[in-house]
Design an enzyme around this catalytic site. Structure first.
Site, PDB file in Angstrom:
ATOM      1  N   ASP A  63       0.866  -1.177   0.000  1.00  0.00           N
ATOM      2  CA  ASP A  63       0.000   0.000   0.000  1.00  0.00           C
ATOM      3  C   ASP A  63       0.904   1.230   0.000  1.00  0.00           C
ATOM      4  OD1 ASP A  63      -2.445  -1.297   0.143  1.00  0.00           O
ATOM      5  OD2 ASP A  63      -2.548  -1.229   2.324  1.00  0.00           O
ATOM      6  N   ARG A 116      -0.499  -0.638  -8.677  1.00  0.00           N
ATOM      7  CA  ARG A 116      -1.896  -0.256  -8.424  1.00  0.00           C
ATOM      8  C   ARG A 116      -1.990   1.272  -8.523  1.00  0.00           C
ATOM      9  NH1 ARG A 116      -3.254  -0.750  -2.491  1.00  0.00           N
ATOM     10  NH2 ARG A 116      -3.329  -2.973  -2.848  1.00  0.00           N
TER      11      ARG A 116
HETATM   12  C1  LIG Z   1      -8.419  -1.198  -4.349  1.00  0.00           C
HETATM   13  C2  LIG Z   1      -8.005   0.134  -3.808  1.00  0.00           C
HETATM   14  C3  LIG Z   1      -6.792   0.245  -3.154  1.00  0.00           C
HETATM   15  C4  LIG Z   1      -6.372   1.482  -2.677  1.00  0.00           C
HETATM   16  N1  LIG Z   1      -5.125   1.600  -2.122  1.00  0.00           N
HETATM   17  C5  LIG Z   1      -4.677   2.819  -1.748  1.00  0.00           C
HETATM   18  C6  LIG Z   1      -3.338   3.011  -1.296  1.00  0.00           C
HETATM   19  O1  LIG Z   1      -2.531   2.080  -1.218  1.00  0.00           O
HETATM   20  N2  LIG Z   1      -2.964   4.261  -0.927  1.00  0.00           N
HETATM   21  C7  LIG Z   1      -3.818   5.335  -1.001  1.00  0.00           C
HETATM   22  O2  LIG Z   1      -3.428   6.460  -0.686  1.00  0.00           O
HETATM   23  N3  LIG Z   1      -5.093   5.171  -1.425  1.00  0.00           N
HETATM   24  C8  LIG Z   1      -5.534   3.953  -1.800  1.00  0.00           C
HETATM   25  N4  LIG Z   1      -6.830   3.818  -2.249  1.00  0.00           N
HETATM   26  C9  LIG Z   1      -7.791   4.932  -2.088  1.00  0.00           C
HETATM   27  C10 LIG Z   1      -7.728   5.876  -3.270  1.00  0.00           C
HETATM   28  O3  LIG Z   1      -6.514   6.576  -3.281  1.00  0.00           O
HETATM   29  C11 LIG Z   1      -8.896   6.894  -3.191  1.00  0.00           C
HETATM   30  O4  LIG Z   1      -8.806   7.630  -2.002  1.00  0.00           O
HETATM   31  C12 LIG Z   1     -10.280   6.250  -3.244  1.00  0.00           C
HETATM   32  O5  LIG Z   1     -10.305   5.162  -4.108  1.00  0.00           O
HETATM   33  C13 LIG Z   1     -11.327   7.270  -3.750  1.00  0.00           C
HETATM   34  O6  LIG Z   1     -10.984   7.694  -5.046  1.00  0.00           O
HETATM   35  P1  LIG Z   1     -11.770   7.239  -6.377  1.00  0.00           P
HETATM   36  O7  LIG Z   1     -10.730   6.960  -7.419  1.00  0.00           O
HETATM   37  O8  LIG Z   1     -12.672   6.127  -6.091  1.00  0.00           O
HETATM   38  O9  LIG Z   1     -12.496   8.535  -6.878  1.00  0.00           O
HETATM   39  P2  LIG Z   1     -13.517   9.513  -6.157  1.00  0.00           P
HETATM   40  O10 LIG Z   1     -13.669  10.641  -7.097  1.00  0.00           O
HETATM   41  O11 LIG Z   1     -13.088   9.808  -4.765  1.00  0.00           O
HETATM   42  O12 LIG Z   1     -14.846   8.668  -6.084  1.00  0.00           O
HETATM   43  C14 LIG Z   1     -15.625   8.344  -7.217  1.00  0.00           C
HETATM   44  C15 LIG Z   1     -16.994   7.939  -6.707  1.00  0.00           C
HETATM   45  O13 LIG Z   1     -16.876   6.719  -5.977  1.00  0.00           O
HETATM   46  C16 LIG Z   1     -17.650   6.740  -4.801  1.00  0.00           C
HETATM   47  N5  LIG Z   1     -16.772   6.590  -3.621  1.00  0.00           N
HETATM   48  C17 LIG Z   1     -15.443   6.786  -3.552  1.00  0.00           C
HETATM   49  N6  LIG Z   1     -14.983   6.521  -2.321  1.00  0.00           N
HETATM   50  C18 LIG Z   1     -16.054   6.154  -1.598  1.00  0.00           C
HETATM   51  C19 LIG Z   1     -16.244   5.757  -0.248  1.00  0.00           C
HETATM   52  N7  LIG Z   1     -15.223   5.683   0.613  1.00  0.00           N
HETATM   53  N8  LIG Z   1     -17.487   5.448   0.171  1.00  0.00           N
HETATM   54  C20 LIG Z   1     -18.534   5.512  -0.691  1.00  0.00           C
HETATM   55  N9  LIG Z   1     -18.423   5.880  -1.976  1.00  0.00           N
HETATM   56  C21 LIG Z   1     -17.210   6.196  -2.420  1.00  0.00           C
HETATM   57  C22 LIG Z   1     -18.395   8.042  -4.791  1.00  0.00           C
HETATM   58  O14 LIG Z   1     -19.658   7.815  -5.383  1.00  0.00           O
HETATM   59  C23 LIG Z   1     -17.584   8.943  -5.705  1.00  0.00           C
HETATM   60  O15 LIG Z   1     -18.353   9.893  -6.324  1.00  0.00           O
HETATM   61  C24 LIG Z   1      -7.226   2.603  -2.798  1.00  0.00           C
HETATM   62  C25 LIG Z   1      -8.428   2.488  -3.470  1.00  0.00           C
HETATM   63  C26 LIG Z   1      -8.824   1.289  -3.987  1.00  0.00           C
HETATM   64  C27 LIG Z   1     -10.104   1.205  -4.757  1.00  0.00           C
END
Ligand SMILES: Cc1cc2nc3c(=O)[nH]c(=O)nc-3n(C[C@H](O)[C@H](O)[C@H](O)COP(=O)(O)OP(=O)(O)OC[C@H]3O[C@@H](n4cnc5c(N)ncnc54)[C@H](O)[C@@H]3O)c2cc1C
Length: 307
Positions: free
Chosen positions: A130, A184
């Site tokens: 991560d 990732r």
């Molecule tokens: C498999 C995976 C691994 C990850 N690993 C890391 C990591 O190692 N380090 C790190 O810094 N971040 C990690 N993240 C988190 C990532 O960086 C984002 O903070 C998170 O995914 C929200 O961004 P988004 O791309 O979904 O876009 P966004 O624009 O934030 O979200 C798009 C849409 O998805 C929905 N959504 C997003 N998040 C949520 C939530 N929590 N609850 C409900 N609905 C939601 C909403 O409808 C939103 O409008 C990971 C995410 C995923 C999916």
């Protein structure tokens, strides 16, 4: 601003005590966490696999400051990998370097991750580091290089497109002597200052699209971690334009987030992996999920008031 506040709150021991000792907040956290035990993580894994998804198991924990705790966390991850192997589950593991002692002992961290990578290799699966706060970004990228040069070809890490440095990291990790690391790609879940990170959503998204295109052309089995419709469409279109097969990359989403979008991707024939966290150290993870969507916070506060 709210996002920054919640991310700071994720580091508060007092708030952690308040939230984790209330039955109602535990209940809400379980929307994002499979449970506090490995058995519950495995139950969720089996169910997701039946629904056509693969899994990344994540034993929750971070910022460990004692060697015994780091070793105990590594033992739990090894146990998870043994179970994945015994049951033949299509699942890998994800680990936070600071859970393995990175903040105080880089060599210990590399030793424990090397052991985990070995076991992951034996059960034919992958280890993703991560990506945490920017104070450990360089060390994490360095760890992937170190593990790869020690022969662990099944190790990659997450990279965060809100950081200015990430496009260079993506190129760096795609040109390792032993071959490109499987990365990732995510937007990033921490609060980072303007000097090193994009603050505007449009800039973070544009960087995501650029890195995604680079990885589709030059990367090795890229893992697109996002719930963002526009970016998912971007990846789908770029892959089609570049002639990249649907089995040469995967989408990744978090347990409990946008299940209907998850279903659509599987139905459309894309590979989808779900990140399944388990363990009792769920507080900082849960707070970062609240920070990602203000509506989650309102729901959470309302349910606290109603108890
Ligand atoms: C498999 C995976 C691994 C990850 N690993 C890391 C990591 O190692 N380090 C790190 O810094 N971040 C990690 N993240 C988190 C990532 O960086 C984002 O903070 C998170 O995914 C929200 O961004 P988004 O791309 O979904 O876009 P966004 O624009 O934030 O979200 C798009 C849409 O998805 C929905 N959504 C997003 N998040 C949520 C939530 N929590 N609850 C409900 N609905 C939601 C909403 O409808 C939103 O409008 C990971 C995410 C995923 C999916």
């Amino acid at each position: 601003m709210l996002r920054g506040l919640l991310i700071r709150a994720s580091e508060s021991a007092r708030l952690e005590h308040l939230v984790t000792t209330r039955k109602v907040s535990r209940g809400i956290a379980l929307r994002y966490v499979a449970g506090e035990t490995l058995e519950q993580g495995l139950d969720a894994t089996r169910e997701l696999v039946r629904a056509g998804r693969t899994v990344t198991l994540d034993y929750l924990g971070e910022s460990v400051s004692a060697e015994d705790d780091a070793r105990a966390a590594a033992k739990k991850v090894l146990e998870a990998l043994d179970r994945i192997g015994e049951e033949g589950l299509p699942a890998g593991v994800s680990v936070k370097p600071t859970q393995m002692g990175m903040a105080f002992a880089t060599d210990l961290c590399a030793e424990l991750l090397g052991e985990i990578a070995d076991t992951a290799g034996r059960v034919d699966t992958h280890l993703t580091l991560d990506m945490e706060g920017s104070d450990v970004t360089e060390a994490t990228v360095g760890l992937v290089e170190r593990l790869q040069s020690a022969g662990h070809r099944n190790v990659g890490c997450a990279v965060q497109t809100y950081l200015h440095r990430t496009s260079a990291d993506v190129e760096r990790l795609s040109r390792l002597p032993g071959g490109a690391a499987s990365l990732r790609l995510c937007k990033g879940a921490y609060a980072e200052p303007e000097a090193i990170a994009y603050q505007k959503r449009a800039e973070v998204d544009a960087a995501y699209a650029r890195c995604a295109d680079y990885l589709l052309e030059h990367g090795s089995y890229p893992r697109f971690a996002t719930h963002d419709d526009a970016l998912i469409d971007h990846v789908r279109n770029s892959a089609a334009r570049l002639g990249v097969d649907r089995d040469a990359f995967e989408f990744q989403m978090l347990y409990g987030v946008r299940p209907s979008l998850q279903q659509t991707l599987v139905r459309d024939g894309y590979r989808l992996r779900i990140y399944v966290p388990f363990g009792d150290q769920w507080y900082p993870y849960f707070m970062r999920r609240l920070a990602e969507r203000p509506a989650n916070l309102l729901f959470f506060l309302r349910s606290l008031r109603d108890t």
